[in-house]
Design an enzyme around this catalytic site. Structure first.
Site, PDB file in Angstrom:
ATOM      1  N   LYS A  64     -85.997  89.559  91.366  1.00 53.79           N
ATOM      2  CA  LYS A  64     -87.180  88.760  91.705  1.00 53.79           C
ATOM      3  C   LYS A  64     -86.939  88.020  93.012  1.00 53.79           C
ATOM      4  O   LYS A  64     -85.801  87.805  93.453  1.00 53.79           O
ATOM      5  CB  LYS A  64     -87.505  87.758  90.593  1.00 53.79           C
ATOM      6  CG  LYS A  64     -86.468  86.645  90.354  1.00 53.79           C
ATOM      7  CD  LYS A  64     -86.638  85.422  91.247  1.00 53.79           C
ATOM      8  CE  LYS A  64     -85.582  84.364  90.961  1.00 53.79           C
ATOM      9  NZ  LYS A  64     -85.598  83.255  91.956  1.00 53.79           N
ATOM     10  N   PRO A 148     -77.866  92.018  94.686  1.00 62.65           N
ATOM     11  CA  PRO A 148     -76.813  91.142  95.191  1.00 62.65           C
ATOM     12  C   PRO A 148     -76.457  90.045  94.182  1.00 62.65           C
ATOM     13  O   PRO A 148     -77.332  89.509  93.498  1.00 62.65           O
ATOM     14  CB  PRO A 148     -77.429  90.549  96.461  1.00 62.65           C
ATOM     15  CG  PRO A 148     -78.403  91.584  96.923  1.00 62.65           C
ATOM     16  CD  PRO A 148     -78.971  92.174  95.662  1.00 62.65           C
ATOM     17  N   ALA A 150     -75.140  86.365  92.885  1.00 62.78           N
ATOM     18  CA  ALA A 150     -75.261  84.957  93.313  1.00 62.78           C
ATOM     19  C   ALA A 150     -76.116  84.864  94.574  1.00 62.78           C
ATOM     20  O   ALA A 150     -75.712  84.276  95.578  1.00 62.78           O
ATOM     21  CB  ALA A 150     -73.882  84.346  93.536  1.00 62.78           C
ATOM     22  N   MET A 153     -81.741  85.837  93.267  1.00 65.75           N
ATOM     23  CA  MET A 153     -82.660  86.914  92.884  1.00 65.75           C
ATOM     24  C   MET A 153     -82.641  87.196  91.388  1.00 65.75           C
ATOM     25  O   MET A 153     -83.142  88.217  90.932  1.00 65.75           O
ATOM     26  CB  MET A 153     -82.324  88.179  93.667  1.00 65.75           C
ATOM     27  CG  MET A 153     -82.383  87.986  95.176  1.00 65.75           C
ATOM     28  SD  MET A 153     -82.048  89.507  96.101  1.00 65.75           S
ATOM     29  CE  MET A 153     -83.580  90.389  95.804  1.00 65.75           C
ATOM     30  N   ALA A 154     -82.041  86.290  90.603  1.00 60.36           N
ATOM     31  CA  ALA A 154     -82.007  86.392  89.135  1.00 60.36           C
ATOM     32  C   ALA A 154     -81.271  87.640  88.658  1.00 60.36           C
ATOM     33  O   ALA A 154     -81.621  88.205  87.619  1.00 60.36           O
ATOM     34  CB  ALA A 154     -83.419  86.335  88.543  1.00 60.36           C
ATOM     35  N   ASP A 190     -84.184  81.614  83.853  1.00 59.12           N
ATOM     36  CA  ASP A 190     -84.899  82.731  84.462  1.00 59.12           C
ATOM     37  C   ASP A 190     -85.061  83.932  83.530  1.00 59.12           C
ATOM     38  O   ASP A 190     -85.816  84.861  83.845  1.00 59.12           O
ATOM     39  CB  ASP A 190     -84.172  83.203  85.727  1.00 59.12           C
ATOM     40  CG  ASP A 190     -84.407  82.288  86.912  1.00 59.12           C
ATOM     41  OD1 ASP A 190     -85.380  81.517  86.883  1.00 59.12           O
ATOM     42  OD2 ASP A 190     -83.613  82.349  87.870  1.00 59.12           O
TER      43      ASP A 190
END
Length: 357
Positions: A64, A148, A150, A153-154, A190
């Site tokens: 996300k 990726p 950390a 982008m959850a 999240d």
């Protein structure tokens, strides 16, 4: 350097994606077959049964970005109340989940530095359902990690959501999407959104979601669905730095001089499906902390804007920056330029994901 597309120049970003239209290398498009009873649209790629019992499932865990992120206040309990719009994109991890007779939870991953024990949200998600439903069988998870780490982008949360979904299917637990979201919030703020997906307003700590894109408020627990985001190419760039979420929130100053993003204006632009207006209302208040401390984030944003992005912004608490583009040709050129710039270690070109309606 990660490569995330083959050829986007002829892709119609307003069309419904499928595996033949979006060949992004590792960022393959969502599978759109309709599967009766599926709680997450297009989540299953492989489904294997043995003797009438489902044994294996392959699930895509989508990343996300935050189209808008505002921090309203810091509460007495120490949590920061946020109001943010979250949007799913087509960049994803893949999880192969297998039921076995070992009675144990095991996992492996393609990234050697990731934990494969109870310190990983994947393991915690499996343990949560195994304990609650007294599941005697074992579960093995192979995590193919492409989002990726950390990065704002959850990535960990979406992997946990995929495990909850996959185990619900394999063990026929009969949990609804809402049931899964209720359990997901025990794992992280999240996770409920990663089960819900789409364009959503998030409130509280993240477990109450209402669909536009997704708008989040409070500390993230309230989620409200918004109308689907306009389809467009999305350029992702993560620099070779780490940003502590704790550091960002501890150093965030909220006072009369704080410039807050116009979340309501952003919602209106999303409803109008006007990319130019959406770009004009995007904003992330956490950049006031990260950019002074990590100037490369501003450099990446400027680079994307110079190469035709409608807007570029940091996602979450960073350090990943994403840019929205009006057309595929410009996005492809910007992707190539970003790779050559050496500003980012990981660069991906993908697109907006919307739930089927």
């Amino acid at each position: 350097m990660a490569t995330a597309y083959h050829n986007l120049s002829d892709y119609d970003f307003n069309s419904v994606p499928n595996a033949e239209e979006m060949k992004f290398g590792i960022v393959v498009s969502e599978w759109n077959d309709k599967i009766t009873g599926a709680l997450l649209d297009g989540a299953i790629n492989t489904l294997k049964k043995h003797g009438g019992i489902m044994k294996e499932i392959s699930v895509k865990a989508l990343a996300k970005v935050n189209l808008g992120l505002d921090v309203v206040r810091k509460r007495p309990d120490g949590y920061h109340e946020v109001r943010m719009i979250m949007q799913t994109i087509h960049l994803f991890d893949r999880l192969e989940i297998t039921r076995n007779q070992s009675g144990r939870i095991t996992m492996s991953t393609n990234l050697a530095f990731l934990p494969t024990n109870e310190n990983n949200l994947v393991y915690k998600a499996a343990a949560l359902l195994k304990e609650e439903f007294d599941i005697g069988d074992g579960i093995d998870v192979k995590l193919h990690k492409h989002i990726p780490v950390a990065a704002g982008m959850a990535g960990g949360s979406t992997d946990a959501a995929a495990v909850l979904y996959g185990m619900n299917r394999i063990f026929d637990l009969g949990l609804s999407k809402e049931d899964l979201m209720t359990r997901g919030v025990k794992l992280g703020a999240d996770v409920p959104y990663c089960i819900m997906r789409g364009t959503v307003l998030s409130e509280g700590i993240g477990e109450i979601l209402t669909p536009v894109a997704a708008l989040a408020e409070g500390i993230g627990e309230k989620l409200s669905a918004l109308p689907p985001m306009v389809k467009c190419p999305v350029l992702i760039a993560k620099p070779q730095i780490g940003v502590s979420t704790k550091f960002v929130y501890e150093n965030l100053k909220l006072d009369a001089d704080t410039v807050h993003p116009d979340i309501d204006g952003l919602i209106g632009a999303i409803r109008a499906k006007n990319l130019e207006q959406i770009a004009g209302h995007m904003g992330n208040v956490l950049e006031t902390v990260t950019i002074p401390n990590y100037p490369v984030i501003a450099e990446i944003k400027e680079h994307m804007m110079e190469h035709g992005a409608a807007h570029a912004m940091m996602s979450g608490s960073g350090p990943t920056v994403f840019g929205l583009f009006a057309n595929g040709d410009t996005a492809v050129a910007a992707y190539e330029a970003m790779r050559e710039s050496n500003l980012a270690k990981q660069v991906y070109l993908t697109s907006i994901y919307n739930n089927a309606r």
